[in-house]
Design a protein around this motif. Structure first.
Motif, PDB file in Angstrom:
ATOM      1  N   HIS A 127       1.325  13.189  -7.093  1.00  0.00           N
ATOM      2  CA  HIS A 127       1.201  12.497  -8.451  1.00  0.00           C
ATOM      3  C   HIS A 127       2.439  11.615  -8.904  1.00  0.00           C
ATOM      4  O   HIS A 127       2.195  10.532  -9.430  1.00  0.00           O
ATOM      5  CB  HIS A 127       0.238  13.315  -9.438  1.00  0.00           C
ATOM      6  CG  HIS A 127      -0.486  12.387 -10.434  1.00  0.00           C
ATOM      7  ND1 HIS A 127      -1.179  13.044 -11.497  1.00  0.00           N
ATOM      8  CD2 HIS A 127      -0.434  11.049 -10.764  1.00  0.00           C
ATOM      9  CE1 HIS A 127      -1.703  12.123 -12.306  1.00  0.00           C
ATOM     10  NE2 HIS A 127      -1.032  10.858 -11.636  1.00  0.00           N
ATOM     11  N   ILE A 128       3.231  12.464  -9.155  1.00  0.00           N
ATOM     12  CA  ILE A 128       4.491  11.868  -9.828  1.00  0.00           C
ATOM     13  C   ILE A 128       4.927  10.831  -8.933  1.00  0.00           C
ATOM     14  O   ILE A 128       5.392   9.817  -9.582  1.00  0.00           O
ATOM     15  CB  ILE A 128       5.671  13.093  -9.763  1.00  0.00           C
ATOM     16  CG1 ILE A 128       5.006  14.126 -10.940  1.00  0.00           C
ATOM     17  CG2 ILE A 128       6.890  12.652 -10.337  1.00  0.00           C
ATOM     18  CD1 ILE A 128       5.744  15.382 -11.289  1.00  0.00           C
ATOM     19  N   ASP A 129       5.191  10.958  -7.734  1.00  0.00           N
ATOM     20  CA  ASP A 129       5.791  10.191  -6.653  1.00  0.00           C
ATOM     21  C   ASP A 129       5.048   8.930  -6.528  1.00  0.00           C
ATOM     22  O   ASP A 129       5.792   7.661  -6.626  1.00  0.00           O
ATOM     23  CB  ASP A 129       6.269  10.581  -5.429  1.00  0.00           C
ATOM     24  CG  ASP A 129       7.203  11.848  -5.246  1.00  0.00           C
ATOM     25  OD1 ASP A 129       7.528  12.558  -4.205  1.00  0.00           O
ATOM     26  OD2 ASP A 129       8.091  11.835  -6.296  1.00  0.00           O
ATOM     27  N   ARG A 130       3.709   9.002  -6.616  1.00  0.00           N
ATOM     28  CA  ARG A 130       2.967   7.830  -6.789  1.00  0.00           C
ATOM     29  C   ARG A 130       3.235   7.077  -8.024  1.00  0.00           C
ATOM     30  O   ARG A 130       3.397   5.820  -7.958  1.00  0.00           O
ATOM     31  CB  ARG A 130       1.290   8.199  -6.696  1.00  0.00           C
ATOM     32  CG  ARG A 130       0.862   8.390  -5.248  1.00  0.00           C
ATOM     33  CD  ARG A 130      -0.637   8.301  -5.277  1.00  0.00           C
ATOM     34  NE  ARG A 130      -1.273   9.131  -6.217  1.00  0.00           N
ATOM     35  CZ  ARG A 130      -1.560  10.441  -6.161  1.00  0.00           C
ATOM     36  NH1 ARG A 130      -1.187  10.953  -5.258  1.00  0.00           N
ATOM     37  NH2 ARG A 130      -2.306  10.888  -6.987  1.00  0.00           N
ATOM     38  N   LYS A 131       3.336   7.607  -9.179  1.00  0.00           N
ATOM     39  CA  LYS A 131       3.429   7.014 -10.489  1.00  0.00           C
ATOM     40  C   LYS A 131       4.875   6.206 -10.278  1.00  0.00           C
ATOM     41  O   LYS A 131       4.824   5.080 -10.743  1.00  0.00           O
ATOM     42  CB  LYS A 131       3.559   8.051 -11.564  1.00  0.00           C
ATOM     43  CG  LYS A 131       3.718   7.508 -12.884  1.00  0.00           C
ATOM     44  CD  LYS A 131       3.520   8.515 -14.083  1.00  0.00           C
ATOM     45  CE  LYS A 131       3.855   7.736 -15.377  1.00  0.00           C
ATOM     46  NZ  LYS A 131       2.635   7.013 -15.972  1.00  0.00           N
ATOM     47  N   LEU A 175       0.880  -1.199   0.156  1.00  0.00           N
ATOM     48  CA  LEU A 175       0.140  -0.099  -0.065  1.00  0.00           C
ATOM     49  C   LEU A 175       0.890   1.317   0.054  1.00  0.00           C
ATOM     50  O   LEU A 175       1.687   1.425   1.046  1.00  0.00           O
ATOM     51  CB  LEU A 175      -0.786  -0.064   1.455  1.00  0.00           C
ATOM     52  CG  LEU A 175      -1.904   1.311   1.436  1.00  0.00           C
ATOM     53  CD1 LEU A 175      -2.918   1.161   0.347  1.00  0.00           C
ATOM     54  CD2 LEU A 175      -2.315   1.236   2.691  1.00  0.00           C
ATOM     55  N   ALA A 176       0.948   1.948  -1.261  1.00  0.00           N
ATOM     56  CA  ALA A 176       1.890   3.140  -1.219  1.00  0.00           C
ATOM     57  C   ALA A 176       0.817   4.428  -0.905  1.00  0.00           C
ATOM     58  O   ALA A 176      -0.274   4.706  -1.535  1.00  0.00           O
ATOM     59  CB  ALA A 176       2.376   3.225  -2.774  1.00  0.00           C
ATOM     60  N   VAL A 177       1.304   5.232   0.011  1.00  0.00           N
ATOM     61  CA  VAL A 177       0.676   6.437   0.244  1.00  0.00           C
ATOM     62  C   VAL A 177       1.436   7.712   0.031  1.00  0.00           C
ATOM     63  O   VAL A 177       2.490   7.831   0.617  1.00  0.00           O
ATOM     64  CB  VAL A 177       0.258   6.589   1.730  1.00  0.00           C
ATOM     65  CG1 VAL A 177      -0.547   7.813   2.107  1.00  0.00           C
ATOM     66  CG2 VAL A 177      -0.214   5.077   2.106  1.00  0.00           C
ATOM     67  N   ASP A 178       1.143   8.640  -0.838  1.00  0.00           N
ATOM     68  CA  ASP A 178       1.706   9.773  -1.165  1.00  0.00           C
ATOM     69  C   ASP A 178       1.064  10.971  -1.905  1.00  0.00           C
ATOM     70  O   ASP A 178       0.270  10.391  -2.768  1.00  0.00           O
ATOM     71  CB  ASP A 178       2.836   9.532  -2.260  1.00  0.00           C
ATOM     72  CG  ASP A 178       4.087  10.695  -2.157  1.00  0.00           C
ATOM     73  OD1 ASP A 178       3.746  11.698  -2.217  1.00  0.00           O
ATOM     74  OD2 ASP A 178       5.433  10.022  -2.648  1.00  0.00           O
ATOM     75  N   THR A 216      -1.082  -1.107  -4.473  1.00  0.00           N
ATOM     76  CA  THR A 216      -2.260  -0.128  -4.409  1.00  0.00           C
ATOM     77  C   THR A 216      -1.767   1.413  -3.746  1.00  0.00           C
ATOM     78  O   THR A 216      -1.006   1.372  -3.072  1.00  0.00           O
ATOM     79  CB  THR A 216      -3.445  -0.604  -3.313  1.00  0.00           C
ATOM     80  OG1 THR A 216      -3.806  -1.897  -3.684  1.00  0.00           O
ATOM     81  CG2 THR A 216      -4.327   0.519  -3.523  1.00  0.00           C
ATOM     82  N   CYS A 217      -2.197   2.431  -4.648  1.00  0.00           N
ATOM     83  CA  CYS A 217      -1.775   3.586  -4.428  1.00  0.00           C
ATOM     84  C   CYS A 217      -2.981   4.592  -3.850  1.00  0.00           C
ATOM     85  O   CYS A 217      -3.849   4.457  -4.405  1.00  0.00           O
ATOM     86  CB  CYS A 217      -1.276   4.463  -5.501  1.00  0.00           C
ATOM     87  SG  CYS A 217       0.505   3.780  -6.247  1.00  0.00           S
ATOM     88  N   VAL A 218      -2.566   5.151  -2.792  1.00  0.00           N
ATOM     89  CA  VAL A 218      -3.613   6.211  -2.372  1.00  0.00           C
ATOM     90  C   VAL A 218      -2.793   7.340  -2.094  1.00  0.00           C
ATOM     91  O   VAL A 218      -1.718   7.511  -1.750  1.00  0.00           O
ATOM     92  CB  VAL A 218      -4.348   5.690  -1.235  1.00  0.00           C
ATOM     93  CG1 VAL A 218      -5.042   4.532  -1.300  1.00  0.00           C
ATOM     94  CG2 VAL A 218      -3.420   5.576   0.179  1.00  0.00           C
ATOM     95  N   GLU A 244       4.641   3.254  -7.825  1.00  0.00           N
ATOM     96  CA  GLU A 244       3.812   2.273  -8.673  1.00  0.00           C
ATOM     97  C   GLU A 244       4.760   1.419  -9.479  1.00  0.00           C
ATOM     98  O   GLU A 244       4.792   0.188  -9.530  1.00  0.00           O
ATOM     99  CB  GLU A 244       2.465   2.818  -9.118  1.00  0.00           C
ATOM    100  CG  GLU A 244       1.737   1.706  -9.717  1.00  0.00           C
ATOM    101  CD  GLU A 244       0.688   2.403 -10.694  1.00  0.00           C
ATOM    102  OE1 GLU A 244      -0.411   1.835 -10.435  1.00  0.00           O
ATOM    103  OE2 GLU A 244       0.960   3.182 -11.304  1.00  0.00           O
ATOM    104  N   ARG A 245       5.425   2.086 -10.253  1.00  0.00           N
ATOM    105  CA  ARG A 245       6.314   1.607 -11.420  1.00  0.00           C
ATOM    106  C   ARG A 245       7.686   0.655 -10.643  1.00  0.00           C
ATOM    107  O   ARG A 245       8.030  -0.319 -10.904  1.00  0.00           O
ATOM    108  CB  ARG A 245       6.897   2.672 -12.281  1.00  0.00           C
ATOM    109  CG  ARG A 245       7.743   2.246 -13.448  1.00  0.00           C
ATOM    110  CD  ARG A 245       6.707   1.529 -14.461  1.00  0.00           C
ATOM    111  NE  ARG A 245       7.632   0.787 -15.398  1.00  0.00           N
ATOM    112  CZ  ARG A 245       7.439  -0.348 -15.613  1.00  0.00           C
ATOM    113  NH1 ARG A 245       6.424  -1.117 -15.552  1.00  0.00           N
ATOM    114  NH2 ARG A 245       8.244  -1.048 -16.570  1.00  0.00           N
ATOM    115  N   LEU A 246       8.145   1.450  -9.677  1.00  0.00           N
ATOM    116  CA  LEU A 246       9.212   0.819  -8.829  1.00  0.00           C
ATOM    117  C   LEU A 246       8.798  -0.505  -8.507  1.00  0.00           C
ATOM    118  O   LEU A 246       9.549  -1.368  -8.462  1.00  0.00           O
ATOM    119  CB  LEU A 246       9.506   1.772  -7.969  1.00  0.00           C
ATOM    120  CG  LEU A 246      10.716   2.724  -8.029  1.00  0.00           C
ATOM    121  CD1 LEU A 246      10.698   3.824  -7.015  1.00  0.00           C
ATOM    122  CD2 LEU A 246      12.054   2.344  -8.502  1.00  0.00           C
ATOM    123  N   LEU A 247       7.627  -0.366  -7.973  1.00  0.00           N
ATOM    124  CA  LEU A 247       7.099  -1.517  -7.025  1.00  0.00           C
ATOM    125  C   LEU A 247       6.837  -2.556  -8.009  1.00  0.00           C
ATOM    126  O   LEU A 247       7.157  -3.738  -7.875  1.00  0.00           O
ATOM    127  CB  LEU A 247       5.934  -1.174  -6.279  1.00  0.00           C
ATOM    128  CG  LEU A 247       6.510  -0.588  -4.992  1.00  0.00           C
ATOM    129  CD1 LEU A 247       5.164   0.056  -4.323  1.00  0.00           C
ATOM    130  CD2 LEU A 247       7.077  -1.594  -3.816  1.00  0.00           C
TER     131      LEU A 247
END
Lengths: 264, 150
Positions: free
Chosen positions: A49-53, A43-46, A67-69, A56-59
């Motif tokens: 928007h750029i860091d979520r992207k 579960l990724a929380v940030d 899952t990003c929120v 998500e890609r890194l993971l």
């Protein structure tokens, strides 16, 4: 059936067994590890928007499910921890980033998040607040990693003391996730290991060791040799990217050496 | 052969972005996340950066236009912006951001304003260079960009 469906089935079965607390032996070979990772859900929380992207890609590249929120509140909602929601895991998360479509029971749902990665500075609930909430909840055994673009020793210390598994400086890199791997890729991550059962992460550049004590605390054996690795990023990251708390009294002298942190 | 020349030209474009300090190691990290299934990842991230940060730039401009400057607010905006710069490897822009934050901490309004002009200048310059780079890359077709500047 195609391999994707097979993987899915394997994943469900794995989670089912995990939640039933069976002792799944893993011989730890590469294939096995890759398979395990695919069952691991982050579960990724940030709020960025750029860091979520990026995350998500890194993971995804590292074979995790993601899952990003975009906020701590959304994270709590996803985990079923907001006061006004019941613990029914079918309560939907309104975030468009939420990929979870759970029809599992609360117990099975509980095995679905294996790692939480959260940014520290977020509007509203900070990553630290989220960390505390998680650690006070039924999710307290799920490792929480805090990320920040700022290298503030007191902040790092506070998060580690608050129960964070690790504190990562942004931008997060693939090598950071490889280091994390050894903490997470333990099939029975909620179990107790014998005192002298230590594991060395061969993938790290700074060769940190850890051993899991019977009461699930960690000892940081990090000998801070980040300066003489031959990785290209000889910057501040390697000195402190693997900071973990020392809980055992006899290891107090091996606490992360805050004074050696390089200030940007 | 023309294709080889184009490949070399593209590699040179890329190399000079690093040599001239426009990009740092983080850009390489982005490249490493790109693959056949996600061949445009870097460009997507960069596009997202320019789209997202336009809003922030505007906020900072507006905040700098006030008669009394709110340095906490300015620092907050800049912190977000700097974080994004860092995430894509925008080295020069990021360093101007750092300078701006220093002026915020010092409560130096003039310093902030001057530095922000620099921020915007570097931001625009990088945008042009990256647009040209991606456009040329598309012409050249899929190419190995895995030479890490050592």
């Amino acid at each position: 059936m195609d391999s994707a469906t097979e993987n899915l089935r394997g994943s469900f079965l794995y989670q089912l067994f995990d939640s039933m607390d069976l002792n799944l032996e893993s011989d730890g070979n590469q294939n096995e590890q890759e398979q395990q990772k695919r069952h691991l859900h982050v579960l990724a929380v940030d709020d960025s928007h750029i860091d979520r992207k990026l995350l998500e890609r890194l993971l995804t590249v590292s074979s995790y499910q993601v899952t990003c929120v975009d906020s701590g509140d959304k994270a709590l909602e996803y985990l079923g921890l907001l006061e006004n929601t019941d613990n029914d895991s079918t309560t939907s998360c309104s975030s468009s980033c939420c990929t979870s479509s759970s029809s599992l029971s609360p117990q099975q749902e509980a095995s679905k998040v294996n790692l939480i990665m959260t940014d520290y500075s977020m509007p509203g609930m900070s990553g630290y607040d989220l960390l505390k909430r998680v650690k006070e909840s039924s999710w307290k055994n799920v490792p929480v990693v805090v990320m920040s673009s700022e290298n503030v020793p007191s902040r790092i210390n506070m998060c580690l003391e608050g129960g964070a598994e690790q504190f990562l400086l942004k931008p997060v890199k693939l090598s950071d996730l490889r280091e994390l791997q050894s903490h997470i890729l333990n099939p029975l991550s909620n179990s107790c290991k014998h005192f002298d059962d230590s594991f060395v992460d061969d993938n790290t550049n700074n060769g940190s060791h850890s051993c899991k004590h019977f009461d699930d605390s960690f000892v940081d054996d990090n000998t801070n040799n980040g300066n003489d690795n031959n990785d290209n990023d000889s910057d501040k990251k390697n000195n402190n990217s693997n900071k973990r708390k020392a809980m055992s009294p006899d290891c107090s002298e091996r606490r992360p050496k805050i004074t050696e942190l390089v200030v940007l | 052969m023309e294709r080889t020349q184009m490949h070399r030209q593209l590699a040179n474009m890329r190399k000079s972005l690093f040599d001239q300090g426009y990009l740092d190691e983080q850009f390489i990290q982005l490249e490493e996340l790109q693959d056949d299934a996600n061949p445009n990842f870097v460009e997507e991230v960069v596009t997202l950066f320019y789209r997202d940060s336009a809003r922030l730039i505007q906020s900072i401009d507006q905040a700098l236009d006030k008669s009394t400057l709110d340095f906490t607010k300015l620092d907050g905006y800049m912190h977000q912006f700097k974080g994004s710069c860092s995430s894509i490897g925008a080295k020069k822009v990021k360093s101007e951001c750092t300078q701006f934050k220093e002026y915020c901490k010092a409560g130096n309004g003039e310093g902030c304003k001057k530095t922000f002009q620099q921020v915007k200048k570097e931001y625009a310059t990088l945008k042009k260079k990256l647009e040209a780079y991606f456009q040329f890359a598309r012409q050249v077709g899929p190419v190995e960009t895995a030479c890490r500047p050592k």
